[in-house]
Design a protein around this motif. Structure first.
Motif: not given
Length: 568
Positions: A441, A445, A461
């Protein structure tokens, strides 16, 4: 005394008029003035001396002294060769006003000098005085009657770097208008109008050019290329009409075929390529697109035949040919032949990909260390190529059952290139495989901060959240954004179906997954579709979907897990 000071002193010594007599010393009796003048030998000697002085100053980095010395010499001698050199030196130092002054002196001395007029035109362009160019360009065109058509055709190229396209259009209109009976003049004005985004005028001029010369390919192509900026359909119609009227127009037909490919009208493009190949069987510019189109349409026999012909031709990019032949051999289960072709890819965009494929073949042959050595020996000049090599090595290690080592390779590469999108994406997916969803993650991001519209990152994601059955609203939002960017992607549809399933929206999930599976019969989509059908009580359908998929993809872990869970 320094060399620079010596040069300056010599320059001052030469600062007086070339023919001036030495002044009488102060407070000395007057002496008889000499009536002698410098002879040709003296003038030549002083000219040579000052030219040496000027060039020596330039070599020593004293541009101002060198420029002024050459300019002074040009004014004194009024010799065309000296003026030409002085102009060159002034222009090289970007003293454009002085250079223009010298070209005017040059034209006074030699009014018929084409070189002087060309130089003045170049200087006016360099100094952004485009509106002053017209008289010189007009004179140059008038002087060269034999080369007039070609010179008209080159006007736009000469002015291509000038940023004010409207000013260029005005200039070309002024100098080309007197030759309205020539198609080249209308071509020049049409191209200038196209570059200045004046479509009505461009259309008018190109049509006049074609009226004067109906079979002129260059005009037809230029007009079609301008039309294509607005609409491929209009350009296709225009070129189709021209090719129908001029069936031997090779470049126009080739451009038409390529435009048809860009519109995915492959069958129509193939007709034109077949004609081109018949008319020009040994032309690599024809053979290469024919090969690519054949491969696009799944005609591997024709594709291979044309690629092999390219290897025997003077086609410059043999590496690309070897790459595609290697792919064909790999698909046809000929690993040794594929490996031989991939090894012959030595440059170009496919170089890293070819080395990665060669390494994969070596791995499949039970030679993992040789495969890694091949990758380590591969030169990767740019950061992007280094990243591709790291990704290839990590994939190699993963397939060899050494996933942790592969992950370490990616982490090391990412430390060197932290903002590389491909590395961020691959490291994220590998982190999840290693049971590190938080790391995944984090990397995704970061990737989305760099590229907010990266559809695959949004999907990955979102799917990760859905698969872990957490933050489902956020997961759905991420996948919806991905689907908006790539609405026909079956894998993103699969993710959407899976998050809908997690939310208990079974009918919506089933519809989405059936659409995805209809586009791509992928084993993981089959696993999700089977689970949704089973959960909805349609167990026979679920068993059929899963059983058929297992027969096709017996080694897929996700599918195997679903089959174990639901099939007897």
């Amino acid at each position: 005394m320094s060399k620079k000071l010596i040069l300056a002193t010599l320059a001052l010594a030469l600062a007086g008029p070339l023919h001036a007599a030495d002044p009488a010393p102060a407070k000395k009796p007057p002496r008889k003035q000499s009536t002698a003048t410098y002879g040709p030998e003296d003038l030549l000697a002083r000219t040579v001396f000052q030219s040496i002085l000027a060039d020596l100053a330039l070599q020593r980095g004293d541009t101002e002294l060198g420029v002024s010395a050459w300019a002074d010499l040009a004014r004194r001698t009024r010799d065309p060769a000296v003026i030409a050199r002085a102009t060159e030196v002034a222009a090289g130092a970007r003293h454009y006003d002085l250079a223009l002054e010298l070209t005017r002196l040059w034209l006074q001395v030699d009014p018929e000098s084409t070189q002087a007029r060309q130089t003045e035109s170049s200087l006016l362009l360099l100094s952004n005085r485009i509106d002053d160019l017209a008289p010189q360009l007009a004179k140059l065109l008038e002087q060269d009657k034999a080369g007039l058509p070609n010179n008209l055709m080159h006007l736009n190229r000469m002015l291509s770097r000038h940023p004010d396209k409207k000013a260029v259009q005005r200039l070309i209109d002024r100098v080309a208008a007197p030759y309205a009976e020539m198609p080249e003049a209308h071509f020049a004005m049409g191209l200038a109008a196209a570059n200045a985004d004046d479509p009505m005028r461009a259309q008018s001029e190109f049509q006049k050019a074609l009226q004067l010369r109906p079979d002129w390919e260059a005009a037809a192509l230029a007009w079609a290329q301008f039309q294509a900026r607005q609409s491929n359909a209009t350009a296709l119609e225009s070129l189709s009409e021209f090719v129908a009227a001029n069936p031997d127009a090779r470049d126009a037909r080739l451009t038409l075929a390529r435009l048809l490919i860009s519109e995915r009208r492959y069958d129509e493009a193939r007709v034109h390529f077949d004609r081109l190949l018949k008319d020009h069987p040994d032309n690599p510019e024809v053979i290469y697109p024919v090969a690519m189109l054949a491969l696009q349409q799944g005609d591997t026999v024709t594709g291979r035949a044309q690629l092999e012909r390219l290897l025997k031709s003077d086609f410059p990019d043999k590496s690309t040919v070897h790459f595609f032949l290697g792919q064909l051999d790999e698909e046809q289960k000929k690993p040794e032949a594929a490996l031989a072709h991939f090894r012959q890819v030595t440059a170009g965009d496919q170089y890293i990909a070819a080395r990665a494929r060669a390494a994969q073949i070596l791995l499949q042959q039970g030679k993992p260390e040789e495969a890694r050595e091949l990758l380590h020996a591969t030169r990767g000049g740019s950061p992007a190529e280094q990243a591709q090599l790291a990704i290839a090595e990590a994939q190699l290690l993963r397939e060899a059952g050494r996933g942790e080592q592969g992950y370490a390779v990616l982490e090391a590469a990412l430390a060197k290139y932290p903002d590389n999108p491909e590395l961020l994406y691959e490291t994220a997916l590998t982190a999840e495989r290693q049971g590190k969803p938080e790391v995944m993650e984090m990397h995704l991001r970061r990737l989305l901060a760099l590229k907010p519209e990266h559809a695959h990152a949004l999907n990955a994601l979102g799917y990760s959240l859905a698969d872990r059955n957490i933050r489902l609203a956020e997961a759905q939002d991420l996948i919806a954004r991905a689907l908006k960017l790539a609405p026909d992607d079956p894998f993103i549809m699969d993710s959407m179906g899976w998050v809908l399933f997690r939310q208990g929206k079974l009918p919506e999930a089933l519809k989405t997954l059936e659409t995805a599976y209809g586009i791509k019969a992928d084993p993981e989509i089959a696993a999700h579709l089977g689970e949704v059908l089973w959960t909805m009580g349609r167990k026979d359908e679920a068993a059929r979907v899963l059983s058929e998929a297992v027969r096709k993809f017996p080694d897929n872990e996700v599918l195997a897990g679903a089959a174990k869970k639901f099939l007897p």
